[in-house]
Design a protein around this motif. Structure first.
Motif, PDB file in Angstrom:
ATOM      1  N   GLU A 156       0.836  -1.203   0.000  1.00  0.00           N
ATOM      2  CA  GLU A 156       0.000   0.000   0.000  1.00  0.00           C
ATOM      3  C   GLU A 156       0.868   1.249   0.000  1.00  0.00           C
ATOM      4  O   GLU A 156       0.584   2.211  -0.723  1.00  0.00           O
ATOM      5  N   PHE A 157       1.927   1.229   0.804  1.00  0.00           N
ATOM      6  CA  PHE A 157       2.841   2.373   0.842  1.00  0.00           C
ATOM      7  C   PHE A 157       3.504   2.569  -0.521  1.00  0.00           C
ATOM      8  O   PHE A 157       3.570   3.685  -1.046  1.00  0.00           O
ATOM      9  N   GLY A 158       4.001   1.468  -1.103  1.00  0.00           N
ATOM     10  CA  GLY A 158       4.660   1.561  -2.405  1.00  0.00           C
ATOM     11  C   GLY A 158       3.721   2.036  -3.493  1.00  0.00           C
ATOM     12  O   GLY A 158       4.106   2.828  -4.363  1.00  0.00           O
ATOM     13  N   LEU A 159       2.482   1.566  -3.447  1.00  0.00           N
ATOM     14  CA  LEU A 159       1.487   1.980  -4.434  1.00  0.00           C
ATOM     15  C   LEU A 159       1.186   3.467  -4.314  1.00  0.00           C
ATOM     16  O   LEU A 159       1.169   4.193  -5.319  1.00  0.00           O
ATOM     17  N   LEU A 160       0.957   3.938  -3.088  1.00  0.00           N
ATOM     18  CA  LEU A 160       0.652   5.352  -2.886  1.00  0.00           C
ATOM     19  C   LEU A 160       1.831   6.225  -3.305  1.00  0.00           C
ATOM     20  O   LEU A 160       1.654   7.250  -3.972  1.00  0.00           O
ATOM     21  N   LYS A 161       3.031   5.817  -2.943  1.00  0.00           N
ATOM     22  CA  LYS A 161       4.231   6.560  -3.336  1.00  0.00           C
ATOM     23  C   LYS A 161       4.336   6.647  -4.857  1.00  0.00           C
ATOM     24  O   LYS A 161       4.593   7.717  -5.422  1.00  0.00           O
ATOM     25  N   HIS A 162       4.129   5.518  -5.522  1.00  0.00           N
ATOM     26  CA  HIS A 162       4.245   5.481  -6.979  1.00  0.00           C
ATOM     27  C   HIS A 162       3.215   6.396  -7.639  1.00  0.00           C
ATOM     28  O   HIS A 162       3.547   7.174  -8.545  1.00  0.00           O
TER      29      HIS A 162
END
Length: 235
Positions: A156-162
């Protein structure tokens, strides 16, 4: 130092209009009428931005874009297409284009998108993003809302960052899998959909009517800032 743009477009009138507008905006401009010459100029000059038509003589825009990425050129690419079919758009994004516009288009909108891409590159150098009452701290791997932490999984963190790093731009499921999951062949696009669903429940006022993470039909997702002018990187 001024930014540079390479315009690869075989319509002379459109090419001239683009050259004039980018010059007026302070860009250093180069131009080519076919894909082969355009690729040579891209390799030789390493521009900040390439405006690339798909239907070109000698070498089509897909091939040019693929070669630009294969050679490791760190430039933004906006593809111009007269087709507008979703398959063509997805293909362009998956081979490395950052954005696309369907002809006929507004040059003013193209200029705005170019500016946004340049801002995105600068934003990638910062370590925090804010949107609404949220703050995403990249160093701490932490999302807060009004200084209260919201627990996110690593995906979720990686998706939001991306999505924030590419805010305003459509991202295909394939692109998200490659950037966030690392190997698009182990998992499917459904993994992206499930992650988007859980993330929406954590950040959206109404997960059924999302404000931030928009679905781009038959393509993927886009983080939109159109409804919230306060979004942006924290310097």
């Amino acid at each position: 130092m001024s930014l540079s743009v390479l315009i690869i477009e075989d319509d002379r009138a459109l090419q001239r209009g683009l050259q004039d507008n980018f010059t007026d905006a302070g860009y250093r401009v180069q131009a080519a009428l076919d894909g082969e010459v355009g690729l040579q100029l891209a390799v030789a000059s390493a521009p900040d931005l390439v405006v690339l038509d798909i239907m070109l003589p000698e070498m089509n825009g897909y091939h040019v874009c693929r070669e630009i990425r294969r050679k490791g050129l760190d430039c933004h690419v906006i593809m111009l297409t007269a087709k507008g079919q979703e398959d063509d758009i997805v293909r362009g994004l998956e081979i490395g284009a950052d954005d696309y516009m369907t002809k006929p288009f507004s040059i003013r909108e193209l200029m705005a998108r170019a500016d946004r891409l340049i801002q995105r590159r600068r934003a990638a150098e910062v370590d925090q993003f804010c949107f609404g009452r949220f703050n995403l701290n990249l160093d701490a791997c932490q999302l807060t809302r009004d200084d209260r932490e919201i627990a996110l999984t690593s995906k979720e963190f990686g998706l939001l960052k991306h999505l924030l790093q590419f805010r305003g731009q459509a991202r295909t499921r394939q692109q998200i899998l490659e950037r966030v999951w690392g190997d698009p062949f182990i998992v499917s696009g459904r993994s992206v959909d499930r992650c988007v669903t859980t993330l929406r429940h954590k950040i959206e006022p109404d997960a059924q009517r999302p404000t931030w993470i928009q679905t781009v039909r038959d393509i993927g997702y886009r983080f939109t800032d159109e409804r919230s002018p306060e979004i942006g990187p924290i310097q």
